[in-house]
Design a protein around this motif. Structure first.
Motif, PDB file in Angstrom:
ATOM      1  N   PRO A 337     -37.749  23.488  15.783  1.00  0.00           N
ATOM      2  CA  PRO A 337     -37.090  24.520  14.994  1.00  0.00           C
ATOM      3  C   PRO A 337     -38.143  25.348  14.272  1.00  0.00           C
ATOM      4  N   PHE A 338     -38.033  26.640  14.407  1.00  0.00           N
ATOM      5  CA  PHE A 338     -39.048  27.503  13.808  1.00  0.00           C
ATOM      6  C   PHE A 338     -38.479  28.073  12.523  1.00  0.00           C
ATOM      7  N   LEU A 339     -38.876  27.484  11.447  1.00  0.00           N
ATOM      8  CA  LEU A 339     -38.331  27.880  10.153  1.00  0.00           C
ATOM      9  C   LEU A 339     -39.449  28.362   9.256  1.00  0.00           C
ATOM     10  N   ILE A 340     -39.165  29.396   8.508  1.00  0.00           N
ATOM     11  CA  ILE A 340     -40.089  29.779   7.455  1.00  0.00           C
ATOM     12  C   ILE A 340     -39.439  29.366   6.144  1.00  0.00           C
ATOM     13  N   GLY A 341     -40.100  28.538   5.385  1.00  0.00           N
ATOM     14  CA  GLY A 341     -39.550  28.067   4.117  1.00  0.00           C
ATOM     15  C   GLY A 341     -39.799  29.093   3.027  1.00  0.00           C
ATOM     16  N   LEU A 342     -38.765  29.355   2.239  1.00  0.00           N
ATOM     17  CA  LEU A 342     -38.902  30.328   1.154  1.00  0.00           C
ATOM     18  C   LEU A 342     -38.497  29.643  -0.142  1.00  0.00           C
ATOM     19  N   THR A 343     -39.364  29.691  -1.124  1.00  0.00           N
ATOM     20  CA  THR A 343     -39.041  29.050  -2.387  1.00  0.00           C
ATOM     21  C   THR A 343     -39.648  29.860  -3.521  1.00  0.00           C
ATOM     22  N   GLY A 344     -39.562  29.347  -4.727  1.00  0.00           N
ATOM     23  CA  GLY A 344     -40.177  30.047  -5.854  1.00  0.00           C
ATOM     24  C   GLY A 344     -39.484  29.712  -7.150  1.00  0.00           C
ATOM     25  N   GLN A 345     -40.037  30.261  -8.214  1.00  0.00           N
ATOM     26  CA  GLN A 345     -39.493  29.953  -9.537  1.00  0.00           C
ATOM     27  C   GLN A 345     -38.201  30.731  -9.784  1.00  0.00           C
ATOM     28  N   THR A 346     -37.346  30.176 -10.614  1.00  0.00           N
ATOM     29  CA  THR A 346     -36.110  30.880 -10.985  1.00  0.00           C
ATOM     30  C   THR A 346     -36.460  32.249 -11.554  1.00  0.00           C
ATOM     31  N   GLY A 347     -35.768  33.242 -11.081  1.00  0.00           N
ATOM     32  CA  GLY A 347     -35.967  34.581 -11.637  1.00  0.00           C
ATOM     33  C   GLY A 347     -37.183  35.302 -11.088  1.00  0.00           C
ATOM     34  N   LEU A 461     -43.458  34.171  -6.712  1.00  0.00           N
ATOM     35  CA  LEU A 461     -43.807  33.888  -8.099  1.00  0.00           C
ATOM     36  C   LEU A 461     -43.769  35.178  -8.910  1.00  0.00           C
ATOM     37  N   ALA A 462     -43.619  35.015 -10.234  1.00  0.00           N
ATOM     38  CA  ALA A 462     -43.649  36.183 -11.113  1.00  0.00           C
ATOM     39  C   ALA A 462     -44.102  35.724 -12.498  1.00  0.00           C
ATOM     40  N   PRO A 463     -44.661  36.633 -13.299  1.00  0.00           N
ATOM     41  CA  PRO A 463     -45.077  36.262 -14.654  1.00  0.00           C
ATOM     42  C   PRO A 463     -43.864  35.791 -15.472  1.00  0.00           C
ATOM     43  N   LYS A 464     -44.158  34.886 -16.414  1.00  0.00           N
ATOM     44  CA  LYS A 464     -43.118  34.227 -17.212  1.00  0.00           C
ATOM     45  C   LYS A 464     -42.144  35.209 -17.868  1.00  0.00           C
ATOM     46  N   GLU A 465     -42.679  36.199 -18.585  1.00  0.00           N
ATOM     47  CA  GLU A 465     -41.814  37.090 -19.364  1.00  0.00           C
ATOM     48  C   GLU A 465     -40.861  37.876 -18.457  1.00  0.00           C
ATOM     49  N   LEU A 466     -41.368  38.251 -17.304  1.00  0.00           N
ATOM     50  CA  LEU A 466     -40.515  38.970 -16.348  1.00  0.00           C
ATOM     51  C   LEU A 466     -39.384  38.085 -15.857  1.00  0.00           C
ATOM     52  N   ARG A 467     -39.710  36.821 -15.582  1.00  0.00           N
ATOM     53  CA  ARG A 467     -38.678  35.898 -15.095  1.00  0.00           C
ATOM     54  C   ARG A 467     -37.615  35.681 -16.158  1.00  0.00           C
ATOM     55  N   ARG A 474     -29.473  38.430 -15.162  1.00  0.00           N
ATOM     56  CA  ARG A 474     -28.730  38.020 -13.964  1.00  0.00           C
ATOM     57  C   ARG A 474     -27.584  37.077 -14.302  1.00  0.00           C
ATOM     58  N   ASP A 475     -27.860  36.076 -15.166  1.00  0.00           N
ATOM     59  CA  ASP A 475     -26.854  35.042 -15.402  1.00  0.00           C
ATOM     60  C   ASP A 475     -26.121  35.224 -16.725  1.00  0.00           C
ATOM     61  N   GLY A 476     -26.483  36.283 -17.462  1.00  0.00           N
ATOM     62  CA  GLY A 476     -25.819  36.553 -18.741  1.00  0.00           C
ATOM     63  C   GLY A 476     -25.937  35.402 -19.716  1.00  0.00           C
ATOM     64  N   ILE A 477     -27.137  34.834 -19.826  1.00  0.00           N
ATOM     65  CA  ILE A 477     -27.301  33.702 -20.745  1.00  0.00           C
ATOM     66  C   ILE A 477     -28.309  34.058 -21.837  1.00  0.00           C
ATOM     67  N   SER A 478     -28.332  33.217 -22.880  1.00  0.00           N
ATOM     68  CA  SER A 478     -29.221  33.487 -24.024  1.00  0.00           C
ATOM     69  C   SER A 478     -30.666  33.180 -23.652  1.00  0.00           C
ATOM     70  N   GLU A 479     -31.557  33.667 -24.499  1.00  0.00           N
ATOM     71  CA  GLU A 479     -32.979  33.431 -24.269  1.00  0.00           C
ATOM     72  C   GLU A 479     -33.262  31.929 -24.289  1.00  0.00           C
ATOM     73  N   HIS A 480     -32.625  31.244 -25.216  1.00  0.00           N
ATOM     74  CA  HIS A 480     -32.834  29.802 -25.355  1.00  0.00           C
ATOM     75  C   HIS A 480     -32.468  29.068 -24.054  1.00  0.00           C
ATOM     76  N   GLU A 481     -31.270  29.381 -23.548  1.00  0.00           N
ATOM     77  CA  GLU A 481     -30.810  28.738 -22.307  1.00  0.00           C
ATOM     78  C   GLU A 481     -31.754  29.061 -21.136  1.00  0.00           C
ATOM     79  N   ALA A 482     -32.152  30.319 -21.082  1.00  0.00           N
ATOM     80  CA  ALA A 482     -33.042  30.743 -19.987  1.00  0.00           C
ATOM     81  C   ALA A 482     -34.360  29.990 -20.058  1.00  0.00           C
ATOM     82  N   ARG A 483     -34.869  29.836 -21.279  1.00  0.00           N
ATOM     83  CA  ARG A 483     -36.142  29.116 -21.423  1.00  0.00           C
ATOM     84  C   ARG A 483     -36.016  27.652 -21.013  1.00  0.00           C
ATOM     85  N   LEU A 484     -34.866  27.051 -21.336  1.00  0.00           N
ATOM     86  CA  LEU A 484     -34.637  25.654 -20.930  1.00  0.00           C
ATOM     87  C   LEU A 484     -34.689  25.523 -19.415  1.00  0.00           C
TER      88      LEU A 484
END
Ligand code: TXA
Ligand code: MG
Length: 522
Positions: A337-347, A461-467, A474-484
């Motif tokens: 199976p020829f698969l390209i795996g795609l992953t990365g940090q949330t956001g 990947l992307a810099p922390k503040e951008l994520r 995207r998810d309509g959540i607070s900064e605190h929740e996003a940081r968690l």
């Protein structure tokens, strides 16, 4: 220097013989490939070969003889196995390595204490050696690193102006260089496969080994049994990629690639520009044509070439050995199976990358969907989950996801338990359904072991503040929740270390980066 073009007439061969005897260089046909010859006993003449080819001075030459007994003065001893091979095969596309005599200088042997000897069967080659009156040291008549010449015009392309003469004696019968077998150690070892196969040799002298470097690349720190093994070889200007696939799958693949050229077999139905090298079931026809096909691709201006894989048995071993070097060991295996795996940090923009790959024609498999599917009603995974995390996580046969999440993510141990139950099932499903060309979009690509299913992996990947900003939006959540959420993620360093490629989504053109990665992969 003016390079004389000679014919294979008796007169011209006599002229060429004089040039060699006088310390000059003459290219001549053999049954394998064209050779670039000099008097093997004339160190100064031999050194000119290295200069004309641009060949490293530690890569020894083969000494060509016209009669079987001419080997005697060149070596310390004609061992019983050597004698058996000479009697059975010479003249032949076979080269034998033995400890050298003091008649062989360091230029010929590249400083080694052994010498390679061959008696060619091509009539012109034999006549030239006789006319010269000396053994002829000759490598293939190409610029070092380029495909060997099997036609006079290819010799002229590489050597015009650099050598005294070329005998234009038609096309070479076999097309790949001689089999090189070393008899200098305990067990005979094939250092380079050719038209005289392992099976043919074993019939005469018993067990013969094949040097591992023949079919695989050499590790950086390995020392080469044959100096020729460690140098770049047979490389055309185009980037060659071998494709391991049966005919139909190969055709489908190559026809879907942009700007591609095909190096395929006669009868393959490809719609991109192509050069063929023989037929699928004739390794001899492949051997005869492979080198010229590589050069023809360059003539056509090919940049990227997908080569259909030859069989590795019989003379096919020699063909594969040349092709894998021409391809710098690049292989795409479509039988897996020829698969390209795609992953990365949330956001970071993995979703965007997936969408873009989809627009390029890839099927994108979403690991999250697989993760849901393995927990469907009545699934074995579901019953194991209820056993471990409590019956109440199933309501009317359906999984209560929030409740499971609450329990599973309450501790590291429970998270691991959940993963150990679901990941193998997800992997199994991916393995079953993976089709080419597909991308597996998986947040836990490495953690779940799904990277093992993939041909190559890409992390976005992307810099922390951008994520942070993106997740909140995207998810309509607070900064605190996003940081968690972000804290539960692996670091950029983790992704860089584990993935084959990283794409940085920080305002730079992410599409271009993805295209560049695909260019590397495909
Ligand atoms: O078919 C052929 O063998 C052609 C025609 C012209 O006879 N010649 C040829 O030569 O292919 P060349 O130099 O391109 O390849 C000779 C190979 C090289 O890989 C070299 O490293 C290896 O043989 N070789 C030569 N002498 C050796 C030695 N003493 N020990 C180990 N390897 C040796
Ligand atoms: Mg060569």
């Amino acid at each position: 220097m003016e390079t004389r073009l000679l014919s294979a007439s008796e007169y011209d061969i006599a002229v060429a013989g004089k040039i060699i005897a006088g310390g000059g260089l003459v290219a001549f046909p053999t049954e394998t490939v064209y050779g670039l010859g000099a008097n093997a006993f004339d160190e100064a003449a031999v050194k000119k070969i290295y200069a004309a080819k641009g060949r490293p001075s530690d890569n020894p030459l083969i000494v060509h003889i016209a009669e079987k007994e001419d080997i005697i003065p060149l070596v310390k001893e004609v061992t019983p196995k050597a004698k058996a091979l000479i009697d059975a095969f010479f003249p032949a596309p076979l080269t034998i390595i033995l400890p050298k005599s003091e008649k062989i200088g360091n230029a010929v042997s590249g400083g080694l204490d052994t010498v390679a000897v061959r008696m060619p069967q091509n009539k012109t080659a034999c006549a030239l050696i006789k006319a010269a009156g000396v053994p002829i040291a000759a490598p293939s008549a190409n610029t070092s690193g380029a495909p060997s010449p099997t036609k006079a015009k290819r010799v002229i392309e590489d050597m015009n102006g650099k050598i005294d003469a070329v005998i234009c004696g038609g096309d070479c019968d076999f097309g790949v260089e001689s089999t090189v077998v070393s008899l200098a150690g305990e067990v005979p070892v094939i250092l380079r496969p050719g038209a005289v196969t392992k099976e043919m040799l074993e019939e005469v002298i018993g067990k013969v080994e094949v040097s591992p470097a023949v079919l695989e690349g050499m590790a950086e720190n390995e020392t080469a049994a044959s100096p020729g093994m460690k140098y770049k070889h047979y490389a055309p200007k185009a980037k060659i990629i071998i494709v391991n696939a049966r005919r139909e799958r190969y055709e489908k693949f190559v026809n879907s690639r942009k700007n591609a050229f095909a190096l395929c077999f006669e009868g393959d139905k490809v719609t991109v520009p192509k050069v063929t090298y023989g037929t699928e079931n004739s390794d001899l026809s492949q051997a005869r044509e492979i080198f010229d096909a590589l050069r023809t691709l360059d003539d056509m201006g090919a940049k990227k070439v997908y080569a259909r894989i030859p069989k590795k048995t019989g003379v096919g071993m020699a063909v594969y050995n040349r092709l894998i070097r021409a391809a710098a060991f690049r292989i795409i295996d479509l039988e897996k199976p020829f698969l390209i795996g795609l992953t990365g940090q949330t956001g970071a923009g993995k979703g965007f990358a997936g969408e873009y790959l989809k627009s390029l024609g890839f099927i994108v498999l979403d690991a999250d969907i697989y993760a849901r599917r393995v927990c469907e009603k009545n699934s074995p995974v579901l019953s194991v989950l209820s056993e471990k995390f409590g019956n109440d996580i199933i309501v009317n046969g359906e999984l209560n996801r929030p409740l499971l999440a609450e329990r599973a993510f309450s501790s590291e141990k429970n998270t691991q338990l959940l993963n150990s139950i679901t990941h193998p099932a997800v992997l199994e499903l991916c393995r079953k359904e993976a089709v080419f060309p597909a991308v597996l979009d998986a947040p836990l690509l490495f953690e779940s072991g799904a990277d093992g299913l993939c041909y190559k992996t890409i992390a976005v990947l992307a810099p922390k503040e951008l994520r942070l900003e993106r997740i909140m939006r995207r998810d309509g959540i607070s900064e605190h929740e996003a940081r968690l959420r972000m804290r539960a993620q692996k670091s950029g360093k983790f992704y860089k270390e584990n993935s084959d490629f990283t794409v940085i989504n920080d305002g730079r053109d992410i599409k271009n980066q993805i295209l560049n990665v695909l260019e590397e992969i495909l």
